[in-house]
Design a protein around this motif. Sequence first.
Motif, PDB file in Angstrom:
ATOM      1  N   ARG A  24      98.745  58.054  90.907  1.00  0.00           N
ATOM      2  CA  ARG A  24      98.940  57.999  92.361  1.00  0.00           C
ATOM      3  C   ARG A  24      99.333  59.371  92.911  1.00  0.00           C
ATOM      4  N   LYS A  27      96.327  61.560  92.916  1.00  0.00           N
ATOM      5  CA  LYS A  27      95.393  61.108  93.958  1.00  0.00           C
ATOM      6  C   LYS A  27      95.812  61.660  95.319  1.00  0.00           C
ATOM      7  N   TRP A  30      94.416  65.074  95.335  1.00  0.00           N
ATOM      8  CA  TRP A  30      92.953  65.040  95.396  1.00  0.00           C
ATOM      9  C   TRP A  30      92.513  63.702  95.997  1.00  0.00           C
ATOM     10  N   PRO A  31      92.656  63.513  97.301  1.00  0.00           N
ATOM     11  CA  PRO A  31      92.302  62.218  97.905  1.00  0.00           C
ATOM     12  C   PRO A  31      90.832  61.836  97.725  1.00  0.00           C
ATOM     13  N   ALA A  33      89.220  62.176  94.960  1.00  0.00           N
ATOM     14  CA  ALA A  33      88.977  61.773  93.564  1.00  0.00           C
ATOM     15  C   ALA A  33      88.712  60.273  93.488  1.00  0.00           C
ATOM     16  N   HIS A  34      87.873  59.884  92.555  1.00  0.00           N
ATOM     17  CA  HIS A  34      87.578  58.465  92.342  1.00  0.00           C
ATOM     18  C   HIS A  34      88.496  57.952  91.240  1.00  0.00           C
ATOM     19  N   GLU A  35      89.422  57.091  91.613  1.00  0.00           N
ATOM     20  CA  GLU A  35      90.371  56.532  90.640  1.00  0.00           C
ATOM     21  C   GLU A  35      89.714  55.378  89.881  1.00  0.00           C
ATOM     22  N   SER A  88      82.140  61.339  94.365  1.00  0.00           N
ATOM     23  CA  SER A  88      83.262  62.195  93.988  1.00  0.00           C
ATOM     24  C   SER A  88      82.930  63.059  92.774  1.00  0.00           C
ATOM     25  N   LEU A  92      89.292  60.185  88.038  1.00  0.00           N
ATOM     26  CA  LEU A  92      90.670  60.125  87.553  1.00  0.00           C
ATOM     27  C   LEU A  92      90.891  58.773  86.885  1.00  0.00           C
TER      28      LEU A  92
END
Length: 200
Positions: A24, A27, A30-31, A33-35, A88, A92
Amino acid sequence: MYSKLRTIICITGADGSGKSTLVRALKKKWPHAHEVSIWDMLENTQVQVFSNKKDIDEYLCQLNADARLLFLAHAMEAAIDRALQSDSDIILINAYYYKYFASELAMGADKVLEDFLALRMPAPDKVIFLSHPPELNAARKKRFSKYECGCREATYQNFINFQQRSVLQLEKYIKPEWCVLNAALEPEELCALALKSITE
């Protein structure tokens, strides 16, 4: 900073080590980023197989270790495939197969099967391993699942006993290039150290 090629970053460690907290925090940095989590496909609202994580927990504990290994590998691979289809350039991953396969090996899964399934998973560009004793991990958790307790009754002692076995398997995955961090550090410090390791 990153090319258009995908950068796969994995945050792994035992149950309760702080993986989700660190993911979190990263993230927020790096908003875009694909979690990714192993639960992504299992919580897919278009294919509602399970109503909640307790259902998943109960289902997993009805399977033997090899069947769980196949099931979890499928869920992880499907989640990764979906992430690779996103726009992305940073993926992540929370826990990744290391944590789940280690749990299954601790419950007697076939090592040959585990080796085969591990080969199907893409190698991350960077792995951050959160090291933390099971006793301290237990203190962080509000409740335990049966799966975290080796598919036994969800109690503190069963959690400790199983996690000790699981961590022994998990540590066998560690490679020299992995960044091993002390998960007892404050979240802000952990995030800073993880960022430094990733960007070096």
